[in-house]
Scaffold this active site. Sequence first.
Site, short mmCIF file in Angstrom:
data_model
loop_
_atom_site.label_atom_id
_atom_site.label_comp_id
_atom_site.label_asym_id
_atom_site.label_seq_id
_atom_site.Cartn_x
_atom_site.Cartn_y
_atom_site.Cartn_z
N LYS A 1 0.96 -1.38 0.00
CA LYS A 1 -0.09 -0.28 -0.02
C LYS A 1 0.86 1.25 0.03
O LYS A 1 2.03 1.15 0.33
CB LYS A 1 -0.88 -0.01 1.16
CG LYS A 1 -1.84 -1.13 1.15
CD LYS A 1 -2.62 -1.10 2.70
CE LYS A 1 -3.01 -2.45 3.03
NZ LYS A 1 -3.04 -2.90 4.33
N SER B 1 1.48 -0.59 13.30
CA SER B 1 1.76 0.74 12.55
C SER B 1 0.32 0.90 11.93
O SER B 1 -0.07 2.17 11.75
CB SER B 1 2.94 0.45 11.56
OG SER B 1 3.91 0.27 11.98
#
Length: 168
Positions: free
Chosen positions: A43, A130
């Site tokens: 991503k 994260s």
Amino acid sequence: MPEASAIYPGSFDPITNGHVDIIRRGLRVFDRIVIAVLKNPKKTPLFTTKERVNMIQEIFARDKRVEVRAFDGLLVDFARASRTRVVIRGLRAISDFEYEFQMALMNRNLAPDIETFFMMPNVDYSFLSSEMVREVAGLGGSVEGLVPELVVRRLKDKVRKSAKVQNP
Ligand code: PNS
């Protein structure tokens, strides 16, 4: 005795206190750790490769045993190029296991001489990722205590800048 070194790879978008905990634990076992920051996560990352590398370098600036480098391509190729035969990965919970197991065995298939070492972070960080940090910070929530102070500041800057782009 020859120096024992290991690679700790990841996206680190951004580095969290869970990652920092694994690195500190790893330094009890290895003389040197190369933190390998993936250049092209699947991503689009929140932080550029340079930003991710710089943050980690700043956090470990005083520790000569830690080196931070960006990599792309196969991890095992990077490991060989770095003359390292150990890959460290953190396991937070059982849910991490399947993906990590697949990855470790694929890496072993590609490079039988490279071993994966799994380490558990402090239980305080077993829920931390994260992705979660990006989401909470992006929505204005506090991530104090979950990421290093420097990362808290950089996340605030990012959120401020993206708010300006959306509402100039
Ligand atoms: O922090 P992440 O995103 O879980 O880290 C994943 C990482 C970087 C370790 C993994 O995606 C990786 O090693 N990518 C490099 C490409 C590679 O070697 N793929 C084959 C092993 S699955």
